[in-house]
Write an enzyme that holds these catalytic residues in place. Sequence first.
Site, PDB file in Angstrom:
ATOM      1  N   GLU A   1      -2.387  -3.734  -5.586  1.00 18.58           N
ATOM      2  CA  GLU A   1      -3.773  -3.906  -5.113  1.00 18.58           C
ATOM      3  C   GLU A   1      -4.677  -2.759  -5.560  1.00 18.58           C
ATOM      4  O   GLU A   1      -5.411  -2.181  -4.741  1.00 18.58           O
ATOM      5  CB  GLU A   1      -3.796  -4.062  -3.586  1.00 18.58           C
ATOM      6  CG  GLU A   1      -3.148  -5.349  -3.127  1.00 18.58           C
ATOM      7  CD  GLU A   1      -3.365  -5.677  -1.651  1.00 18.58           C
ATOM      8  OE1 GLU A   1      -3.814  -4.810  -0.884  1.00 18.58           O
ATOM      9  OE2 GLU A   1      -3.071  -6.837  -1.273  1.00 18.58           O
TER      10      GLU A   1
ATOM     11  N   TYR B   1      -3.833 -13.560   2.530  1.00 12.08           N
ATOM     12  CA  TYR B   1      -3.390 -13.656   3.918  1.00 12.08           C
ATOM     13  C   TYR B   1      -4.353 -14.590   4.631  1.00 12.08           C
ATOM     14  O   TYR B   1      -5.562 -14.399   4.573  1.00 12.08           O
ATOM     15  CB  TYR B   1      -3.375 -12.275   4.581  1.00 12.08           C
ATOM     16  CG  TYR B   1      -2.290 -11.379   4.012  1.00 12.08           C
ATOM     17  CD1 TYR B   1      -0.969 -11.543   4.403  1.00 12.08           C
ATOM     18  CD2 TYR B   1      -2.586 -10.401   3.071  1.00 12.08           C
ATOM     19  CE1 TYR B   1       0.042 -10.745   3.873  1.00 12.08           C
ATOM     20  CE2 TYR B   1      -1.588  -9.593   2.530  1.00 12.08           C
ATOM     21  CZ  TYR B   1      -0.273  -9.773   2.941  1.00 12.08           C
ATOM     22  OH  TYR B   1       0.726  -8.990   2.415  1.00 12.08           O
TER      23      TYR B   1
ATOM     24  N   ASN C   1       0.825  -1.204   0.000  1.00 11.44           N
ATOM     25  CA  ASN C   1       0.000   0.000   0.000  1.00 11.44           C
ATOM     26  C   ASN C   1       0.865   1.262   0.000  1.00 11.44           C
ATOM     27  O   ASN C   1       0.457   2.298  -0.524  1.00 11.44           O
ATOM     28  CB  ASN C   1      -0.907   0.002   1.232  1.00 11.44           C
ATOM     29  CG  ASN C   1      -1.892  -1.158   1.225  1.00 11.44           C
ATOM     30  OD1 ASN C   1      -2.174  -1.727   0.176  1.00 11.44           O
ATOM     31  ND2 ASN C   1      -2.420  -1.514   2.385  1.00 11.44           N
TER      32      ASN C   1
ATOM     33  N   GLU D   1       2.141 -11.564  -2.757  1.00 12.19           N
ATOM     34  CA  GLU D   1       1.955 -11.380  -1.311  1.00 12.19           C
ATOM     35  C   GLU D   1       1.222 -12.608  -0.792  1.00 12.19           C
ATOM     36  O   GLU D   1       0.087 -12.880  -1.220  1.00 12.19           O
ATOM     37  CB  GLU D   1       1.137 -10.123  -0.982  1.00 12.19           C
ATOM     38  CG  GLU D   1       1.903  -8.836  -1.159  1.00 12.19           C
ATOM     39  CD  GLU D   1       1.138  -7.604  -0.668  1.00 12.19           C
ATOM     40  OE1 GLU D   1       0.396  -7.706   0.335  1.00 12.19           O
ATOM     41  OE2 GLU D   1       1.286  -6.554  -1.307  1.00 12.19           O
TER      42      GLU D   1
HETATM   43  O1  AHR Z   1       1.640  -6.627   3.477  1.00  8.83           O
HETATM   44  C1  AHR Z   1       0.813  -5.703   4.108  1.00  8.83           C
HETATM   45  C2  AHR Z   1      -0.189  -5.084   3.141  1.00  8.83           C
HETATM   46  O2  AHR Z   1      -1.120  -6.047   2.741  1.00  8.83           O
HETATM   47  C3  AHR Z   1       0.380  -4.551   1.848  1.00  8.83           C
HETATM   48  O3  AHR Z   1       0.865  -3.262   1.972  1.00  8.83           O
HETATM   49  C4  AHR Z   1      -0.815  -4.588   0.939  1.00  8.83           C
HETATM   50  O4  AHR Z   1      -0.462  -4.742  -0.407  1.00  8.83           O
HETATM   51  C5  AHR Z   1      -1.654  -5.716   1.475  1.00  8.83           C
HETATM   52  O5  AHR Z   1      -2.979  -5.360   1.618  1.00  8.83           O
END
Ligand code: AHR
Length: 517
Positions: A172, A243, A71, A291
Amino acid sequence: MKATVKLDIDRRAGPIDRRLFGGFLEHLGRAVYGGVYDPGNPLSDDRGFRTDVAGALRALDMPCVRYPGGNFVSNYDWRDGVGPRESRPSRPDFAWKTIEPNTFGVDEFAAWCRVVGTEPMMAVNLGTLGPREAADLVEYCNLPGGTHWADARRANGGADPHGVKLWCLGNEMDGPWQAGHCPAPEYALKARQAARLMRGLDPSIELVLCGSSGRGMATYLEWDRVVLEHCWDEVEYISAHRYSGNREDDTAWFLAEGVEIDRILDDYAGLLAYVRGVKKSDRRVFVAFDEWNVWYKNHETDGRWTEGPSLLEEVYNLEDALVCAQYLNSFLRHADIVRIACLAQIVNVIAPVLTSPDGILIQSIYHPLRMFSRHAKGVSLAPIVDGPTYTAGSRGEVPVLDVSASHDEETGAVSLFLVNRGTSHDLDVEIDFGGRAAGTAVEVEVLSGDDPKAHNSWQAPEVVAPARGSAVRGEDGKLRVTAPALGLTVVRAGLDRPARAGLQAIGAAHEQATGNS
Ligand code: AHR
């Protein structure tokens, strides 16, 4: 409980791109300041790079590190971070509400990559800046000299170009939280313009288009379809992010996370084939899973306008490490479409390595990355697995054993990565090499424990650490290994002709190995 894994070295999932074992460094919290860069600390070199951090990351043999966000990049002007330090401005960072001092920028990052033995993967700001500034950065990094920005790099001490091969076209951009977020067609237009300018300056670069930032997004896959249809001929990769989290504290459910990762990659395989078909194209676009990690415990994201605050400092336990192992298993199983993957992130912020002013702490998730990066080489095989299932809550019946395998054609070695998702029963696994026999040189390494919540701490830094395991080789040339519950077992064997002798014990039984062995 028993399971069998059948391998055939001619039954392949795809070539293993080393860049599957990449990382991600963002200007966020203490990742850069107080993490990789800590001038004045006795543990830092004369450029301010923490040598203990660099050493731990070097041992992971990471082929690439994505930078500077995340971000952060969507409101970052790279020009603030180059040139004499005393003239670099401090800026407010929109994403994490911190003060960015800009004392670490693209030149420091390129130098740090050389120290760690990795390649830079640079993201450009397509949120608040545009194609022009992105192309200027390519000029700064990759052109030899004789033009404004290339000469600026030379004046700043970079006689040789940084030679950045991989470039992300924003971050993103589907997310409303992202600076400069816009609808897919608008992003696609910007990305295409940027791609043409950037590649116009350096035709050798590879470009990553922003895909969906997660499967939970309302526009998941539809965003990806639109941007791919616009930019198919301009890019090599589309990004995917995920995540994982155990928010309901349901270990059985959480340990079936690999099912979701497989599903995402199957979604992308279908989408990429569809767009390629619609375009009647001979090109292929691959996935950059740039990511991925477990992240759900620490949501401290507000830096309160300070420099280098503690943000997102997640503590990782054994079950988190086993989920990370399943990400890597899934990437290997989908090696035909995934070419790049970046653990997000690498130091302090949702990271395998934590720093204090006096040293580093290796977290549980460090180990799977090291074990895979060390052994998963060559081609990914397509194992046939037969074994028990268990009920993983709302995820239903899921195989207990999650498996990937590789064959290194240079050394002839086969490696297997076995995650036992069960919490209480060890698995006796028989490995059949399909007409070939395991050689005598067999290496087994195990990361396991009784408590899924076990974690390393400054007081007890080696609670979750790999140990040496053992295998038994039968006269039929098959291997038998115990894959402990709550465990990742990595088996590496050379292939031989079938042995004549009877059962033979190989390797020391569960001898404690060091984290860096
Ligand atoms: O890795 C943390 C954040 O998670 C990153 O800045 C973003 O790309 C994602 O939402």
